[in-house]
Design a protein around this motif. Structure first.
Motif, mmCIF file in Angstrom:
data_model
loop_
_atom_site.group_PDB
_atom_site.id
_atom_site.type_symbol
_atom_site.label_atom_id
_atom_site.label_comp_id
_atom_site.label_asym_id
_atom_site.label_seq_id
_atom_site.Cartn_x
_atom_site.Cartn_y
_atom_site.Cartn_z
ATOM 1 N N TYR A 91 8.059 -4.989 0.059
ATOM 2 C CA TYR A 91 7.259 -3.815 -0.274
ATOM 3 C C TYR A 91 6.741 -3.860 -1.710
ATOM 4 N N ALA A 92 5.706 -3.051 -1.921
ATOM 5 C CA ALA A 92 5.214 -2.756 -3.263
ATOM 6 C C ALA A 92 5.155 -1.251 -3.418
ATOM 7 N N PHE A 93 5.377 -0.791 -4.638
ATOM 8 C CA PHE A 93 5.242 0.631 -4.979
ATOM 9 C C PHE A 93 4.159 0.756 -6.031
ATOM 10 N N THR A 94 3.194 1.657 -5.780
ATOM 11 C CA THR A 94 2.146 1.932 -6.766
ATOM 12 C C THR A 94 1.969 3.443 -6.875
ATOM 13 N N ALA A 95 1.920 3.951 -8.101
ATOM 14 C CA ALA A 95 1.802 5.396 -8.317
ATOM 15 C C ALA A 95 0.685 5.675 -9.304
ATOM 16 N N ASP A 96 -0.066 6.748 -9.040
ATOM 17 C CA ASP A 96 -1.159 7.098 -9.940
ATOM 18 C C ASP A 96 -0.823 8.335 -10.758
ATOM 19 N N SER A 97 -1.780 8.761 -11.569
ATOM 20 C CA SER A 97 -1.539 9.838 -12.522
ATOM 21 C C SER A 97 -1.718 11.227 -11.924
ATOM 22 N N LYS A 98 -2.046 11.301 -10.655
ATOM 23 C CA LYS A 98 -2.272 12.612 -10.041
ATOM 24 C C LYS A 98 -1.337 12.854 -8.866
ATOM 25 N N ARG A 99 -1.744 12.444 -7.676
ATOM 26 C CA ARG A 99 -1.109 12.935 -6.476
ATOM 27 C C ARG A 99 -0.352 11.873 -5.678
ATOM 28 N N ASP A 100 -0.751 10.615 -5.778
ATOM 29 C CA ASP A 100 -0.259 9.623 -4.834
ATOM 30 C C ASP A 100 0.759 8.663 -5.440
ATOM 31 N N ALA A 101 1.832 8.444 -4.696
ATOM 32 C CA ALA A 101 2.842 7.441 -5.021
ATOM 33 C C ALA A 101 3.149 6.736 -3.705
ATOM 34 N N LYS A 102 2.634 5.532 -3.551
ATOM 35 C CA LYS A 102 2.603 4.898 -2.240
ATOM 36 C C LYS A 102 3.483 3.648 -2.165
ATOM 37 N N ILE A 103 4.030 3.439 -0.974
ATOM 38 C CA ILE A 103 4.768 2.227 -0.650
ATOM 39 C C ILE A 103 3.922 1.429 0.338
ATOM 40 N N TRP A 104 3.771 0.128 0.050
ATOM 41 C CA TRP A 104 2.899 -0.738 0.841
ATOM 42 C C TRP A 104 3.694 -1.888 1.450
ATOM 43 N N ASP A 105 3.284 -2.335 2.631
ATOM 44 C CA ASP A 105 3.846 -3.515 3.271
ATOM 45 C C ASP A 105 3.183 -4.744 2.650
ATOM 46 N N LEU A 106 3.974 -5.648 2.072
ATOM 47 C CA LEU A 106 3.405 -6.792 1.382
ATOM 48 C C LEU A 106 2.847 -7.859 2.318
ATOM 49 N N VAL A 107 3.262 -7.849 3.562
ATOM 50 C CA VAL A 107 2.725 -8.817 4.521
ATOM 51 C C VAL A 107 1.340 -8.389 4.992
ATOM 52 N N THR A 108 1.236 -7.132 5.412
ATOM 53 C CA THR A 108 -0.029 -6.644 5.983
ATOM 54 C C THR A 108 -0.944 -5.999 4.952
ATOM 55 N N GLY A 109 -0.385 -5.534 3.837
ATOM 56 C CA GLY A 109 -1.168 -4.789 2.862
ATOM 57 C C GLY A 109 -1.409 -3.352 3.254
ATOM 58 N N LYS A 110 -0.803 -2.903 4.352
ATOM 59 C CA LYS A 110 -0.996 -1.547 4.853
ATOM 60 C C LYS A 110 -0.011 -0.573 4.203
ATOM 61 N N GLU A 111 -0.433 0.693 4.110
ATOM 62 C CA GLU A 111 0.428 1.737 3.562
ATOM 63 C C GLU A 111 1.584 2.022 4.515
ATOM 64 N N VAL A 112 2.794 2.053 3.972
ATOM 65 C CA VAL A 112 3.988 2.401 4.741
ATOM 66 C C VAL A 112 4.246 3.896 4.647
ATOM 67 N N SER A 113 4.183 4.438 3.425
ATOM 68 C CA SER A 113 4.410 5.872 3.225
ATOM 69 C C SER A 113 3.851 6.301 1.883
ATOM 70 N N ASN A 114 3.659 7.616 1.757
ATOM 71 C CA ASN A 114 3.261 8.242 0.503
ATOM 72 C C ASN A 114 4.366 9.235 0.168
ATOM 73 N N LEU A 115 4.986 9.106 -0.996
ATOM 74 C CA LEU A 115 6.131 9.951 -1.317
ATOM 75 C C LEU A 115 5.779 11.422 -1.178
ATOM 76 N N GLN A 116 6.670 12.166 -0.546
ATOM 77 C CA GLN A 116 6.431 13.576 -0.246
ATOM 78 C C GLN A 116 7.045 14.471 -1.316
ATOM 79 N N TYR A 117 6.178 15.172 -2.043
ATOM 80 C CA TYR A 117 6.655 16.149 -3.020
ATOM 81 C C TYR A 117 5.626 17.260 -3.155
ATOM 82 N N LEU A 118 6.103 18.437 -3.584
ATOM 83 C CA LEU A 118 5.253 19.620 -3.630
ATOM 84 C C LEU A 118 4.461 19.739 -4.918
#
Length: 314
Positions: free
Chosen positions: A203-230
């Motif tokens: 996996y890879a983890f990438t987070a931006d300065s606003k809303r998204d903090a995402k986990i990605w599958d390194l084989v497919t490059g597809k998003e696995v999940s986006n961290l859930q917070y209010l």
């Protein structure tokens, strides 16, 4: 490790030990939670044996005088450490405690660094958008020019073959350090402030300065999940995947440490590290987090403390 879902937050560590007398300016904990390296403007760079709970080495990044190191990375195999200030970076051998190289960057300031196993490669992200991969033992050097703006965060696979970099151009790239070829491009809606690779290559983890903090599958490059917070915004200062790939541990610039389920992005635990002395409001930057075992985590923060926390399980 089986978790019972989000079980509230805790401000009380099960153990705490002071690593610097006042505040620390940077820190990293090894992947196996056996070593910690902490930087302080007056004390220099201190290497701690976390098993024996004692100092192992004390280093001066540029000899004697004020220590301005703000970036530290321990190789996955605990063989080497790379440290940097804004203009220079140094490679240290963790076996004998000796420096093995010192380099100066004149073109642009250093933003982040990483080192591979056996010091087979060093990654240096810079404010001009360029990322340098350097092999200290062969002298080979490659520059990655994919970013169009300032690079904020970098990470390197243990074997040194793959780099993950994120910048102000709203992009994170996974690329091959042998060829410079882009393997995956991860897009965000604002500047990417933190990236982290799973040491097992899943996996890879990438987070931006606003809303998204995402986990990605390194084989497919597809998003696995986006961290859930209010909260409307979350900034992350550190991140580490568990060895089994099920969990992600993150730290923030405001005391907060969180445990997340990789597959769902659901928050499972939250802890608050001790604030810096006399800070108003009482806060601390979480510099590094690690899994000590299936039931405990450890944190290093700007309070100068290493703290151990219990993971609530069932």
């Amino acid at each position: 490790m089986v978790l019972s879902g989000c079980s509230g937050s805790s401000d009380t560590p099960i153990a705490s030990f002071r690593h610097v007398d006042d505040v620390s300016d940077a820190a990293d904990i090894s992947a196996d939670a056996s070593i910690s390296v902490v930087s302080n403007i007056h004390s220099g760079i201190v290497v701690w044996d976390l098993i024996a709970n004692k100092r192992k080495y004390v280093w001066g990044h540029q000899g004697d005088g004020i220590n301005l190191v703000t970036n530290i990375h321990i190789a996955f195999d605990n063989s080497y450490v790379v440290t940097s200030d804004r203009e220079t970076f140094t490679l240290w051998n963790l076996t004998d405690g000796e420096p093995e190289g010192f380099w100066r960057i004149d073109e642009a300031s250093i933003r982040d660094v990483a080192v591979a196993n056996f010091a087979s490669g060093i990654l240096v992200g810079r404010s001009n958008g360029k990322v340098m991969f350097f092999e200290p033992k062969t002298g080979r050097r490659i520059e990655f020019l994919g970013h169009q703006e300032k690079v904020n965060s970098v990470d390197l696979s243990p074997n040194g073959f793959y780099a993950l970099t994120g910048g102000n151009d709203y992009l994170a790239y996974l690329w091959d350090t042998r060829t410079g070829q882009v393997l995956h491009k991860f897009s965000h809606s604002s500047r990417v402030t933190k990236v982290a690779l799973d040491d097992q290559g899943r996996y890879a983890f990438t987070a931006d300065s606003k809303r998204d903090a995402k986990i990605w599958d390194l084989v497919t490059g597809k998003e696995v999940s986006n961290l859930q917070y209010l909260a409307r915004q979350r900034i992350f200062t550190t991140a580490a995947f568990s060895a089994d790939g099920k969990y992600l541990l993150t730290g923030s610039p405001a005391k907060r440490v969180n445990l997340w389920a990789v597959e769902s992005g659901k928050e499972l635990n939250e802890w608050h590290v001790s604030p810096r002395a006399n800070s108003q409001p009482p806060t601390a930057v979480v510099y590094s987090v690690a899994f000590a075992d299936q039931h405990e985590i450890v944190t290093e923060s700007s309070s100068g403390l290493i703290e151990k926390w219990k993971i609530d399980t069932e």
